[in-house]
Design an enzyme around this catalytic site. Sequence first.
Site, PDB file in Angstrom:
ATOM      1  N   SER A  70       0.452  -1.021   0.030  1.00  0.00           N
ATOM      2  CA  SER A  70       0.495   0.163  -0.097  1.00  0.00           C
ATOM      3  C   SER A  70       0.735   1.278   0.263  1.00  0.00           C
ATOM      4  O   SER A  70       0.368   2.204   0.245  1.00  0.00           O
ATOM      5  CB  SER A  70      -0.632  -0.065   0.969  1.00  0.00           C
ATOM      6  OG  SER A  70      -0.539   0.765   1.764  1.00  0.00           O
ATOM      7  N   LYS A 107       0.795   3.575   6.619  1.00  0.00           N
ATOM      8  CA  LYS A 107       0.260   4.391   5.723  1.00  0.00           C
ATOM      9  C   LYS A 107       0.504   6.307   6.000  1.00  0.00           C
ATOM     10  O   LYS A 107       1.441   6.536   6.801  1.00  0.00           O
ATOM     11  CB  LYS A 107      -1.678   4.595   6.281  1.00  0.00           C
ATOM     12  CG  LYS A 107      -1.815   3.217   6.502  1.00  0.00           C
ATOM     13  CD  LYS A 107      -2.350   3.066   4.639  1.00  0.00           C
ATOM     14  CE  LYS A 107      -3.084   2.141   4.514  1.00  0.00           C
ATOM     15  NZ  LYS A 107      -2.455   1.010   4.623  1.00  0.00           N
TER      16      LYS A 107
END
Length: 149
Positions: A70, A107
């Site tokens: 990600s 993230k």
Amino acid sequence: MKNKIKSDGSITAIYKVSTESKLSRPLLGTKVPAGFPSPASDYLEGTLDLNKYLIAHPASTFFMRVGGDSMIGAGIYPEDIVIVDRSLEATNNKIVVAVYDGELTLKRLRIENDKYYLVSENDSYPVIEVNKELDFFVWGIVTFVIHQV
């Protein structure tokens, strides 16, 4: 229905930093051109201890192995090792290791209008708005990434 962080941003291992071992390697005093070639120089600047260069706060720094894709847009790939400092403040646009709904995830933290978002650097994954009803906190800030080329 609860939002769950998928394994795309998972952390697969956590390692404590040890500054007891020292490994100093020669550091050349000239920069390597990434554009046009330059004549080689035999100038040696000294030695570089990667512990001193990469770890500002040894007691609060950890290595973590990345388990998903990600964050590839930020140059962080599966199996990379991120250096995470728990003593740094979580601010807008920092890459963080967060605990969300009981799971670790890697993230980019976005803070807008007093709302928190966990943003992937891969368009295949949606932006996650932090739900105030679920457990959330920033575990640490990513300061460096180590990956093989």
